[in-house]
Design an enzyme around this catalytic site. Sequence first.
Site, PDB file in Angstrom:
ATOM      1  N   HIS A   1      -8.050  21.758  31.128  1.00  0.00           N
ATOM      2  CA  HIS A   1      -7.123  21.258  29.935  1.00  0.00           C
ATOM      3  C   HIS A   1      -6.690  22.369  30.263  1.00  0.00           C
ATOM      4  CE1 HIS A   1      -9.758  17.757  28.235  1.00  0.00           C
ATOM      5  NE2 HIS A   1      -8.606  17.579  27.220  1.00  0.00           N
TER       6      HIS A   1
ATOM      7  N   GLN B   1      -5.336 -18.672 -10.207  1.00  0.00           N
ATOM      8  CA  GLN B   1      -6.116 -17.146  -9.408  1.00  0.00           C
ATOM      9  C   GLN B   1      -7.823 -18.243  -9.822  1.00  0.00           C
ATOM     10  OE1 GLN B   1      -5.562 -15.065  -7.729  1.00  0.00           O
ATOM     11  NE2 GLN B   1      -6.601 -15.289  -7.122  1.00  0.00           N
TER      12      GLN B   1
ATOM     13  N   GLU C   1      -5.716  -6.990  -5.894  1.00  0.00           N
ATOM     14  CA  GLU C   1      -4.807  -8.082  -5.069  1.00  0.00           C
ATOM     15  C   GLU C   1      -3.866  -8.016  -6.184  1.00  0.00           C
ATOM     16  OE1 GLU C   1      -6.853 -11.595  -3.595  1.00  0.00           O
ATOM     17  OE2 GLU C   1      -5.214 -11.431  -2.094  1.00  0.00           O
ATOM     18  N   HIS C   2      -3.931  -9.037  -6.715  1.00  0.00           N
ATOM     19  CA  HIS C   2      -2.823  -9.123  -7.862  1.00  0.00           C
ATOM     20  C   HIS C   2      -2.633  -8.123  -9.419  1.00  0.00           C
ATOM     21  CE1 HIS C   2      -3.313 -12.657  -5.280  1.00  0.00           C
ATOM     22  NE2 HIS C   2      -2.241 -12.679  -4.452  1.00  0.00           N
TER      23      HIS C   2
ATOM     24  N   HIS D   1      -7.892 -21.444  -7.257  1.00  0.00           N
ATOM     25  CA  HIS D   1      -9.269 -21.194  -6.035  1.00  0.00           C
ATOM     26  C   HIS D   1     -10.316 -21.742  -5.192  1.00  0.00           C
ATOM     27  CE1 HIS D   1      -5.232 -20.623  -3.747  1.00  0.00           C
ATOM     28  NE2 HIS D   1      -5.350 -19.424  -4.239  1.00  0.00           N
TER      29      HIS D   1
ATOM     30  N   ASP E   1       3.323 -16.472  -4.405  1.00  0.00           N
ATOM     31  CA  ASP E   1       2.122 -16.954  -3.051  1.00  0.00           C
ATOM     32  C   ASP E   1       2.717 -17.960  -2.628  1.00  0.00           C
ATOM     33  OD1 ASP E   1      -0.085 -15.551  -4.045  1.00  0.00           O
ATOM     34  OD2 ASP E   1       0.003 -18.305  -5.541  1.00  0.00           O
TER      35      ASP E   1
END
Lengths: 435, 435
Positions: free
Chosen positions: B419, B258, B326-327, B261, B360
């Site tokens: 209506h 991670q 996220e993960h 990145h 991934d």
Amino acid sequence: MPIFLNTAQPDFDQRFDDMLHMKREDAADVNDAVATIIADVRARGDAAVRDLTKRFDRLDLSGGLAFSADEIAAETAKVSAEDRAALAQAANRIRAYHARQMPEDMRWTDPEGATLGWRWTPVSAAGLYVPGGQASYPSSVLMNAIPARVAGVERLVICVPTPDGVVNPLVLLAAELAGVDEIYRIGGAQAIAAMAYGTGTIRPVDKITGPGNAYVAAAKRHVFGRVGIDMIAGPSEVLVIAQGVQNPEWLALDLLAQAEHDADAQSILISPDEALAKAVVAEVERLLPTLPRAAVAGASWRDYGTVIVTRDLDEAAALSDRIAPEHLELCVDDPDALAQKTRHAGAIFLGGWTPEAAGDYVSGPNHVLPTARSARFSSGLSVMDFLKRTTISKLSPQALAAIGPAAVRLAASEGLSAHGLSVSARLETLNGGAG
Amino acid sequence: MPIFLNTAQPDFDQRFDDMLHMKREDAADVNDAVATIIADVRARGDAAVRDLTKRFDRLDLSGGLAFSADEIAAETAKVSAEDRAALAQAANRIRAYHARQMPEDMRWTDPEGATLGWRWTPVSAAGLYVPGGQASYPSSVLMNAIPARVAGVERLVICVPTPDGVVNPLVLLAAELAGVDEIYRIGGAQAIAAMAYGTGTIRPVDKITGPGNAYVAAAKRHVFGRVGIDMIAGPSEVLVIAQGVQNPEWLALDLLAQAEHDADAQSILISPDEALAKAVVAEVERLLPTLPRAAVAGASWRDYGTVIVTRDLDEAAALSDRIAPEHLELCVDDPDALAQKTRHAGAIFLGGWTPEAAGDYVSGPNHVLPTARSARFSSGLSVMDFLKRTTISKLSPQALAAIGPAAVRLAASEGLSAHGLSVSARLETLNGGAG
């Protein structure tokens, strides 16, 4: 006078395109004002909300921001038995429809030994904005709150401004029927900020939905990311495709029901039958002056009303897809067949006995729908807006052996060595028999 | 040094909260520059795109914006058989996973005689942005393009910048494997504008997805509404919960994968076992200097890396939900049981044999996932992002008789007379026996 087009006109394409890209909304730029309000609420919490409510709604909230149970009971007691029954019928039908939308969790194991799937969970807390004054619609409370409750949202909050203290009892009753937990009498950008960031009184929510004016829309854009939001609704539209034996008065009323919403609303009629189209337009002109909201409906019809005569229904369906209408009424001999020929619409109403107005209130599907051609890429409000999907994976050692080498290879090609090592370290243990 | 927390600390709540709201990204304000670029592309089309590409990518596109079939064939021929096989395996697995996501149409008739339901249709055209240079990831091409193709999108377009003419053959191969129709060698805000508004060469699309730098993100926000967009991704994060007999090296590599990145990425380790946590941290410190991307991973670990020791796994699950990662990797004795105790995560990886890096690339689920706590209210990319739902209703005369009066009543309460009339006119025909 509305815009009259005929696909046989030599310059039809250009005129249709002009109609399609007509600007119907002049959104005031309120971003700076909204940013100031949001910063104030973040800094001073409840005190800011009270000050802003005094300024904008001329209302003293020093006694508290929330409606008390006693206040709610006193207000909802004012609702007539008939209105209560109508609202309850609508709530039940909306609940039944949305209950069918609940998606299922999935999990399977593939031949390589990878167990894959996903699961759905509700957002924990949702906030619903309800406009005050004339546009304070109890039907919108049902349409926003019920999907959230069906999705399983634990905490459901409403913010509704009550300018000068004026409350709509039907809004409170709708909230009660939908099972709302907390109701605050605040509005505008300050309400959106309070729900997104929290104050001393109001705990923050995770998702905010509901319509509002330019300040509310700008505030929702502003807090997007901090919380989820639904779409930012633009001016509303209906497209009626008519053919065969139809009652021109009914269709005219359907067009006018759209037009009476807002001077920016748009009503479009498409028909291969010029005589029928003319009969509907004559009915619109006859009925318009009789409406209490004639000024609004008249402005919408004059500025944006559109009538298109086509060669046939196939051409009508093709034009409909280019318009991607929020509401599509198919008042034709075989509405199901025509529906099959269209792809882009927020909601389709099949046949002459299905006026859009029934769907606005009681049919069951949601009336919060994508406007301004966004049905090309988005959907109406649903339980999905209050759920999120978590993907699941579980690899057996054998599965990692089968697919891991490809991951190592691709990680290398992307220059991400720790990615590759995190897989290859495990593969080495496997191959070495250790672990 | 990463942040060390222990839930037994008296000031833990405040320290956890500070960690949670740490600002990891300083987005440059590029809105004015992006607005200028978009206006230029809208005004001058292809000429603007060519000029901007010459300026930003030092590339002359007077020969055309698109890759030709010959160029694509020449580039993809450079890919090794091993890389091609890895990419094909990934594509097949991603396709198989996403095929299971296709939702079903529904239609039923309720006791009142209302036929209700919905149907799903794909967006007609989707555009995928692929960053250039170092972040030009073939895996992202697969993860964005395959769900669109599975959804049934008819026309699939890629824009990928090729600064100084440098092309990544694997990106072109991934596009070919995913079935992309058109590939343009343009990037930045000009590519987003071209896909949203169209140019002489590039027809507009309805939905734009894919990651990009600050200019691309700002441009996507800008064109949102004109077209649909996916989420605006923030810096990425992983949360590893560890307990029991685990290999500290594996977990350290998962945290480093991670961290490598981006310096803004965040790796978090939570464990009730302080000795295990310390062993993992020691492995991180040992492995970090050996990585080619040690500078990036080291900055991320130093600034945002976090280790939390808890009393037990229940406490770990509760903290995980506040982080909404996220993960989420569950490297514990009973990962399924622990997964049941969490609600908010983009993707869950169960057990020590399921490194995030496998997901991934090749497991099958999408790697485009909600970042920065947005898993509280949003989901990863899926086929749903390329579909939209149209609600359907068809009332029989009997159904309108049963539910129409409630619509009339609610319309009256909201002051929308047309209506009400659109329903009551039909009810009168029914009651009068005419029509």
